[in-house]
Design an enzyme around this catalytic site. Structure first.
Site, PDB file in Angstrom:
ATOM      1  N   HIS A  52     -25.539  17.423 -22.218  1.00  0.00           N
ATOM      2  CA  HIS A  52     -26.090  18.710 -21.774  1.00  0.00           C
ATOM      3  C   HIS A  52     -26.326  18.654 -20.272  1.00  0.00           C
ATOM      4  O   HIS A  52     -26.131  17.611 -19.644  1.00  0.00           O
ATOM      5  CB  HIS A  52     -27.346  19.103 -22.551  1.00  0.00           C
ATOM      6  N   HIS A  54     -29.010  19.017 -18.210  1.00  0.00           N
ATOM      7  CA  HIS A  54     -30.272  18.699 -17.520  1.00  0.00           C
ATOM      8  C   HIS A  54     -30.070  17.618 -16.450  1.00  0.00           C
ATOM      9  O   HIS A  54     -29.255  16.707 -16.614  1.00  0.00           O
ATOM     10  CB  HIS A  54     -31.341  18.266 -18.525  1.00  0.00           C
ATOM     11  N   ASP A  56     -31.625  15.067 -15.547  1.00  0.00           N
ATOM     12  CA  ASP A  56     -31.784  13.643 -15.880  1.00  0.00           C
ATOM     13  C   ASP A  56     -30.643  13.151 -16.779  1.00  0.00           C
ATOM     14  O   ASP A  56     -30.736  12.073 -17.367  1.00  0.00           O
ATOM     15  CB  ASP A  56     -33.153  13.382 -16.533  1.00  0.00           C
ATOM     16  N   HIS A  57     -29.572  13.923 -16.871  1.00  0.00           N
ATOM     17  CA  HIS A  57     -28.372  13.475 -17.581  1.00  0.00           C
ATOM     18  C   HIS A  57     -27.123  13.574 -16.704  1.00  0.00           C
ATOM     19  O   HIS A  57     -26.166  12.860 -16.920  1.00  0.00           O
ATOM     20  CB  HIS A  57     -28.198  14.285 -18.882  1.00  0.00           C
ATOM     21  N   HIS A 113     -32.114  22.265 -28.010  1.00  0.00           N
ATOM     22  CA  HIS A 113     -32.731  21.729 -26.788  1.00  0.00           C
ATOM     23  C   HIS A 113     -32.208  22.538 -25.600  1.00  0.00           C
ATOM     24  O   HIS A 113     -32.966  23.026 -24.780  1.00  0.00           O
ATOM     25  CB  HIS A 113     -32.390  20.250 -26.667  1.00  0.00           C
ATOM     26  N   ASP A 130     -30.416  14.715 -25.979  1.00  0.00           N
ATOM     27  CA  ASP A 130     -31.835  14.994 -26.217  1.00  0.00           C
ATOM     28  C   ASP A 130     -32.025  15.857 -27.465  1.00  0.00           C
ATOM     29  O   ASP A 130     -33.029  16.553 -27.592  1.00  0.00           O
ATOM     30  CB  ASP A 130     -32.449  15.721 -25.014  1.00  0.00           C
ATOM     31  N   HIS A 168     -33.137   9.140 -24.573  1.00  0.00           N
ATOM     32  CA  HIS A 168     -34.391   8.599 -24.017  1.00  0.00           C
ATOM     33  C   HIS A 168     -34.974   7.516 -24.913  1.00  0.00           C
ATOM     34  O   HIS A 168     -34.791   7.544 -26.133  1.00  0.00           O
ATOM     35  CB  HIS A 168     -35.447   9.706 -23.876  1.00  0.00           C
TER      36      HIS A 168
HETATM   37 FE    FE Z   1     -33.378  14.191 -20.953  1.00  0.00          FE
HETATM   38 ZN    ZN Z   2     -32.585  17.364 -21.670  1.00  0.00          ZN
END
Ligand code: FE
Ligand code: ZN
Length: 247
Positions: A52, A54, A56-57, A113, A130, A168
């Site tokens: 996805h 985001h 942090d990916h 998500h 996630d 995570h």
């Molecule tokens: Fe994440």
């Molecule tokens: Zn995410």
């Protein structure tokens, strides 16, 4: 096929998926730890797979493209249409598959998500981003509770020996929460004990085994009579997800 977890940021996992010397990386939030792992394992990074959009990916995409011969940046059709994964080259939809080395990689759309969330599945390995965590699930940001519960139902029908590689390291906290949902579930006690030991030894709780998730993860068990306690499936899922948001 070899899967190598690469811890990034405070609790993210990127994953190297190696086929011989050729590697793909899943969800590189950062480039540096990925580049170090590639060096260490003497791999050549040719693909980036995103569950996805985001930050942090996807944060490592641009610098990895600078350093490595990346031929494909693969993400969902939805994220491509919304141009929210940097440098995306391939747009994937539910039921799509592609070849990586001599492996086939299958795609499932698992919105909830985010609306563009997808899973990559290859040779018994599930990269769930996630959406499905070990003993937990991601927050429902863009989708509906019903959508998220359906996405998780899709994932739980994969073969029980599927290995779960998630986005995570939240396992210990997730199991503590799971315990509040099902105080009498001894599988959760065992899993929690193991997860605490694993983390104390500085090891990873990934991969999870889907079979164990089916026995411990409240977000795969929301419609079990013991958990739902008379509520319909979506109401039960919603109650658990909302309780977790407050946990
Ligand atoms: Fe994440
Ligand atoms: Zn995410």
């Amino acid at each position: 096929m070899q899967v190598i977890p690469v811890p990034c940021l405070s609790d993210n996992y990127a994953y190297l998926v190696a086929q011989g010397r050729q590697a793909a990386v899943v969800d590189p939030s950062q480039a540096d730890p990925v580049l170090r792992a590639i060096d260490e394992h003497r791999l050549k990074l040719t693909e980036i797979w995103l569950t996805h959009h985001h930050w942090d990916h996807v944060g490592g995409i641009e610098p990895l493209i600078e350093e490595c011969p990346i031929a494909h940046v693969r993400g969902s059709r939805y994220d491509a249409d919304h141009q929210r994964i940097p440098r995306q080259t391939d747009a994937l939809s539910d039921g799509d598959s592609f070849e990586f080395g001599d492996a086939t990689v299958d795609i499932l759309e698992i919105p909830g998500h985010t609306l563009g969330a997808i899973a990559f599945i290859t040779e018994g390995n599930l990269f769930s981003g996630d959406t499905l965590f070990i003993a937990g699930c991601g927050r429902v940001f863009e989708g509906t509770m019903e959508m998220m519960s359906q996405s998780l139902s899709k994932l739980r029908s994969l073969p029980p020996d599927t290995k779960v590689w998630c986005g995570h390291e939240y396992t210990v906290n997730n199991l503590r929460f799971a315990k509040t949902v099902e105080p009498d579930n001894q599988e959760i006690d065992r899993a929690l004990e193991e997860a605490i030991e694993t983390r104390e030894a500085n090891r990873f709780t990934v991969p999870g085994a889907l079979e164990r998730e089916l026995a411990t993860n409240p977000f795969l068990r929301f419609d079990d009579p013991n958990v739902a306690a008379g509520q319909d499936a979506v109401a039960s899922f919603t109650a658990i997800r909302q309780a977790k948001d407050q946990f």
